[in-house]
Design an enzyme around this catalytic site. Structure first.
Site, short mmCIF file in Angstrom:
data_model
loop_
_atom_site.label_atom_id
_atom_site.label_comp_id
_atom_site.label_asym_id
_atom_site.label_seq_id
_atom_site.Cartn_x
_atom_site.Cartn_y
_atom_site.Cartn_z
CE LYS A 147 13.49 2.97 -0.42
NZ LYS A 147 12.16 2.59 -0.91
CG HIS A 181 -21.41 5.68 -14.00
ND1 HIS A 181 -21.53 6.98 -13.61
CD2 HIS A 181 -20.08 5.40 -13.93
CE1 HIS A 181 -20.34 7.48 -13.32
NE2 HIS A 181 -19.44 6.52 -13.49
CD GLU A 182 -18.68 1.62 -13.76
OE1 GLU A 182 -17.70 1.68 -14.53
OE2 GLU A 182 -18.74 2.26 -12.69
CG ASP A 198 -15.93 8.96 -13.00
OD1 ASP A 198 -14.90 8.34 -12.72
OD2 ASP A 198 -17.03 8.40 -13.21
N GLY A 216 14.13 5.72 -3.86
CA GLY A 216 13.06 5.11 -4.64
C GLY A 216 11.75 5.12 -3.89
#
Length: 637
Positions: free
Chosen positions: A222, A439-440, A516, A216
């Site tokens: 684990k 931008h955001e 991006d 895993g």
């Protein structure tokens, strides 16, 4: 147990130091009252004539004895007399005696007791040979003990296994402490039954599996699962790491493997757990040039032999965990050694909720805390990540002096983990803040306008982490395991929206869209070369390959499995996908320019716009917000 022996050694060492200190102080007190003053021979004769010498011993041309300090002011300098009186105790003196035949007569006349002594050479000889030998032997034992690791007594026991032994319930973990991995638990419950009711399986001629390999990603539980098996079965649990077998000395690893299996046989029924098996069981020939690490390979060979040789009907089960099963030696994975492979994946929405329930048992939560919503906002989080989230939220609540952990603490902790540390002290000039705000805002508006994009949870222009000047947090509607072409195209639009918004508003672009563009290019290339989503190139895949160097992974240069003409067609198709996405986004933002300006202005004023404020702003401009999600969270920088 090993830990108990180590604690006893530490306590013994502490008491040894205390006892040595007491002995030294006592000896100092015993000899501290004696002060020896060196006199010239003339001063000694004056003190003898004045009757201030009590007794002397003549030895190898040196006279030593006791002085009576009273009245010495007339004979000795004032500084000498003051030194004798300040020293206190018995006043001793010593002086060199030249050839003076009349000294004995003067001593008899002054009625001074005198005698002579012969210097013994045995003590000096003994100290010059025995003391250095003892010091050398002591240093040698100390160094050998340090080289032996100090776990089992040093060099003579360096081949002993370093396994930590937990007896029965001392693991402190049971299956009720393991959540979110129900399939793996069911698989390992059979191991518990093998150990508790072995006759149930032997009566039909079945054999207990020799080994269980747990595979895993890091943090999926684990080691926790292996401890839970031992806790449920109520048997001894021998735990150690794969790296603890290999030392600098040849043959030590193989000796430790043999000793480990001897310990297991003596404690049967029991579980032997080897964590990070890839450190020991890497495929032979990998990671080496011209011969390899013979010591590691000898250790692996010994492990293979031991797993073949021991009888599982005695109740010894070998468990191991790794997050790199692809590099393990095939001989280790075959049936008869590690018979069962248990794969642990990162938990889904239901599993994340169960894991959160486990980790908040001892946490005081506010009534409004919605663990289901928190689970929905944490896709891709492993069990360790969720434990860290709960701990971060608890620490933030304690720092703020709260009596309970509320949703705001969880929101801040999630932002801290996903987006990085908030840096309000980072000063940006007004133009940079405007670039980040638009931008955001572009990311947020396009995400809300695309049917298959994840809806926006929060928009912020507060710098976080090392390079992120702002971020848009999205929340998927559900856990996804497949993505359709339409969904990938919508995600391309969201990724390019920030760059397009900058160009639309300022007629210029900044470097803020670097990440991006990287993600968008990679997504478009995968659509063309991996997923067969290009009409121009058809259904074929065009993976790049690397030339392996000495079977040690992809270290050579990339090699295309297509012609130059096809590679040029791939580049053209990738560019076409990106250009079409940019055109779609530009149309959307142009049509919603007023909303874009309003959202950017709100960000410049408040720095953070949450889901509720975003829905109000969209409604004010006649736009419909996305429906509520049923699962999870992603960050677009």
């Amino acid at each position: 147990m090993v830990e108990g022996n180590m604690d006893k050694k530490r306590i013994f060492s502490l008491w040894y130091l205390v006892l040595a200190f007491i002995v030294l102080v006592t000896l100092q007190d015993l000899v501290g009252g004696t002060h020896t003053q060196t006199l010239t021979y003339s001063e000694f004769k004056q003190a003898l004539a004045a009757g201030r010498v009590d007794d002397i011993v003549l030895k190898d041309g040196v006279a030593s004895g006791r002085l009576n300090a009273d009245g010495l002011e007339k004979i000795l300098p004032a500084a000498r007399v003051d030194a004798l009186k300040k020293a206190g105790g018995e006043h001793r003196f010593a002086t060199l005696v030249p050839e003076d035949p009349g000294l004995i007569a003067q001593l008899d006349a002054a009625k001074v007791r005198y005698g002579s002594a012969r210097d013994s050479k045995w003590l000096g000889l003994l100290m010059s040979w025995v003391a250095p030998t003892l010091i050398f032997v002591g240093i040698w034992f100390f160094v050998m003990k340090r080289m032996g690791g100090g776990m089992h007594g040093g060099m003579l026991e360096i081949g002993k296994s370093k396994a930590r032994v937990y007896m029965e319930k001392e693991t402190g973990v049971s299956f009720k402490d393991v959540a979110g991995i129900d399939e793996a638990k069911e698989e390992l419950m059979e191991v518990v039954e093998f150990l508790q009711k072995p006759d149930r399986y032997r009566r039909l001629g079945g054999k207990i599996p020799k080994g269980v390999l747990i595979v895993g990603a890091p943090g999926t539980g684990k080691t926790l699962l292996a401890k839970a098996v031992a806790g449920e079965a109520g048997v001894p649990f021998l735990s150690l790491s794969g790296s603890e077998f290999v030392e600098m000395f040849v043959g030590v690893g193989a000796a430790r493997v043999r000793d480990l299996f001897e310990q297991a046989a003596a404690k049967a029924p029991c579980i032997v757990f080897i964590d990070e098996l890839d450190a020991l069981g890497k495929a032979r020939g990998i990671g080496s040039i011209m011969g390899g690490n013979d010591e590691r390979e000898q250790t692996l060979n010994q492990l293979l032999v031991q797993m073949d040789g021991f009888d599982t009907n005695r109740g010894v089960i070998i468990m191991a965990a790794t997050n790199r099963p692809e590099i393990l030696d095939p001989a280790l994975l075959r049936a008869g050694r590690f018979d069962r492979h248990v794969t642990i994946d990162k938990p889904d929405l239901k599993g994340r909720r169960q894991i959160l329930d486990v980790h908040v048992r001892n946490v005081t939560l506010a009534p409004e805390v919605d663990l289901q919503a928190i689970a929905a906002r944490t896709p891709g989080f492993a069990g360790a990540d969720l434990a860290n989230l709960v701990n971060e939220a608890t620490l933030r609540a304690a720092k703020r002096g709260k009596s309970a952990v509320d949703m705001q603490d969880f929101d801040d902790a999630l932002d801290r983990i996903v987006a990085g540390l908030e840096k309000k002290n980072r000063v940006m000039n007004p133009l940079e803040r405007r670039y980040v705000a638009f931008h955001e805002a572009g990311h947020a508006l396009v995400a809300e306008s695309r049917e298959h994009a994840d809806r926006v949870q929060k928009v912020s222009i507060i710098p976080r982490g090392i390079a992120a000047l702002g971020y848009t947090q999205q929340q998927p509607t559900e856990d996804r395991y497949l993505l359709r072409r339409s969904e990938l195209l919508d995600r391309l639009d969201v990724l390019l929206a920030g760059r397009v918004a900058e160009q639309l508003v300022f007629d210029d672009v900044s470097t803020g869209a670097e990440n991006d563009l990287q993600r968008a290019t990679e997504m478009a290339r995968h659509m063309v070369t991996h997923y067969g989503m290009s009409e121009a190139l058809g259904l074929a895949t065009y993976d790049t390959q690397r030339t392996p160097l000495y079977l040690d992974g992809p270290v050579g240069p990339e090699q295309r499995n297509c012609s130059e003409r096809t590679a040029e067609a791939i580049d053209t198709e990738v560019r076409r996908l990106l250009d079409e996405a940019r055109a779609r986004v530009r149309d959307t933002l142009t049509a919603q320019r007023a909303t874009l300006d309003a959202l950017a202005a709100r960000l410049l004023k408040q720095e953070v716009v949450d889901r509720h404020a975003l829905e109000e702003l969209l409604a004010a401009h006649g736009l419909k917000a996305r429906s509520a999600p049923t699962a999870a969270a992603e960050v677009v920088a």
